[in-house]
Design an enzyme around this catalytic site. Sequence first.
Site, PDB file in Angstrom:
ATOM      1  N   LYS A  36      92.359   2.747 -62.124  1.00 16.82           N
ATOM      2  CA  LYS A  36      92.912   4.101 -62.275  1.00 16.82           C
ATOM      3  C   LYS A  36      92.677   4.667 -63.671  1.00 16.82           C
ATOM      4  O   LYS A  36      92.576   5.881 -63.841  1.00 16.82           O
ATOM      5  CB  LYS A  36      94.408   4.127 -61.933  1.00 16.82           C
ATOM      6  CG  LYS A  36      95.285   3.338 -62.901  1.00 16.82           C
ATOM      7  CD  LYS A  36      96.753   3.452 -62.519  1.00 16.82           C
ATOM      8  CE  LYS A  36      97.634   2.722 -63.526  1.00 16.82           C
ATOM      9  NZ  LYS A  36      99.069   2.864 -63.197  1.00 16.82           N
ATOM     10  N   ARG A 131     111.690   1.594 -62.577  1.00 13.97           N
ATOM     11  CA  ARG A 131     110.754   2.545 -61.977  1.00 13.97           C
ATOM     12  C   ARG A 131     110.906   2.356 -60.465  1.00 13.97           C
ATOM     13  O   ARG A 131     112.021   2.388 -59.965  1.00 13.97           O
ATOM     14  CB  ARG A 131     109.323   2.315 -62.489  1.00 13.97           C
ATOM     15  CG  ARG A 131     108.430   3.565 -62.322  1.00 13.97           C
ATOM     16  CD  ARG A 131     107.037   3.361 -62.858  1.00 13.97           C
ATOM     17  NE  ARG A 131     106.238   2.510 -61.982  1.00 13.97           N
ATOM     18  CZ  ARG A 131     104.936   2.272 -62.166  1.00 13.97           C
ATOM     19  NH1 ARG A 131     104.299   2.798 -63.189  1.00 13.97           N
ATOM     20  NH2 ARG A 131     104.285   1.487 -61.335  1.00 13.97           N
TER      21      ARG A 131
END
Length: 595
Positions: A36, A131
């Site tokens: 990514k 998260r």
Amino acid sequence: MSDPQISIDLARIEHNARTVVDLCKSSGITPFGVTKGTCGMPQVARAMLRGGVAGIAESRFENIRRLRDAGIDCPIMLLRSPPLTRVEELVRSVDISLQSELQLMREISRVAERLGRVHDVILMIDLGDLREGIWPNDLVPTVEAVMELPGVRIAGVGTNLTCFGAIIPTQENLTQLVGHAYKVESMTGRPLDWVSGGNSSSLPLLLAGGMPAGVNNLRIGEAILQGGRETFLTEPWEALDREVFELTGELLEVKTKPSLPIGLSGLDAFGNAPVFIDEGDRLRGIANIGREDVIAEGLIPTQRGVRVLGASSDHLVLDLTDADPPLAVGENVSFRMNYGALLTVMTSEYVEKVPMRDVCEKGEARTYTIETDAIGGALVVVQNIPERIEHLGFEKGEGDDALALSICARRRDILPKVQASGQRHDALGLVWIDSDAAMMPDRDADAAPPENAVLRRLLDRLPPFIAPENIVLIGLRNAAPEEVEALKASRMRIFTMSEIDALGLRQAMREAIAIASAGTRGFHLCYSPTATDMSGWSGGIGGITVRETHSAMEMAALSGKLRSLSISGIDAALPSPIGAECANFILSAFGKTIL
């Protein structure tokens, strides 16, 4: 250099991946490579796979499509849960995904059942980084609910640390993950495929020998891409290479100015109140990089004495007073980057991405092979091609380093030559010089492709060692309407005759070689005589000139990147003078010049 560019050293990425894989293997861990940070660049994924990662992990569907379109067929893991509206794309294109929300997994089940598929999920557990993740108290009811969902298989459990709450992986919190894995295995009645113990931030624990037994997967991006620049902060892991990426810009202004701004101070263009130190008059430089391209605070100058002072949206302000050697307008300045700066650079459309291999290439091959059909063989004999090639300093010889020449009547006979060259050289570009698109629909997949569909067949069945980003078509002047649509969707670089007329053949060929060589071991050149306008022959009317063709071949030879060469269209109907000219083109590709 007109625009900023970032060079991406694929050899260093491959080295880092192999180093990480070897470390993980010693502890029974199978890593996935995370791309990514480079927006799913296929060349980067291939470098990681050559280094031994078991699969590729990505966070965005656009990047996954880019990887699949480039022929990368390894397992792909989705790191970020998709929106409900993109669940079908998830099920169709991704092998395994990280999930924590039961509502989303119910939708995955519905879509997977409709498509007749089973989708693997890794249940993410929040171990304190706050998260994504199932809270440990909710794990048992979540597993019970997922076990009832058809089309969804619990393939593993995992966690994410460091990214948000900066909680570092420890033996304690990863032992908790292993305990949760045992709990899930007892509930499902089978062993889990994956116990995914985090990202690059887990490597220091692994290197120190503290990784709990039972963790068998890590998702590694930063350590492979940046050599652990953000992961091994206090004590670098020397086995990793940190010089994978280099951002380069050009100096637009170099002047001596005061170090303190003059006038009433307010807020800058980004709402901040900058603080300056009075250092007297200093030599300042402005480069063509701005906050629209990069997080300036994450830049690390590669040249001694250069300091980053700050940036506006389009300008990077530097102190060049102590630069060694001194810098002037028009010269380049280069930077390494932290992970945040790398992410912004890779997503900026204003920064050119240049994959490369910073390794010692063997350069131009000095041995050669020839393979022909019957008519091509006759041309070789009549034109005395072997002796003329050997006069240029080549010797006949097999091996990966030999420049492979093939001569055939039909375009479709080129395909196995491209395949063989790609297998020899691992990562190959393609320069296709032809007047015709050869992109008609390829209707019979089991038969040899018709002449007007050869390039379409190649693109539809793209081997893993060739990416569409490394394919260039030069000299196009004939394309049917259905071919035009296919060409636009192909992601090849195409130089039509009208563009060549505007640019010039040398510039087009220069760009073609750069594209075909970007991140590859070299390129295969395919040439058809119909691309060239030759006197007394109607087949090439409107094409590039004879001299331009020689120039293209000479540039291929001088690049040192030409690995193999195919000439098609050498059939019984080809006039002898045209065949003789093609023999001369071959010699130019082997390096023959006037002087």
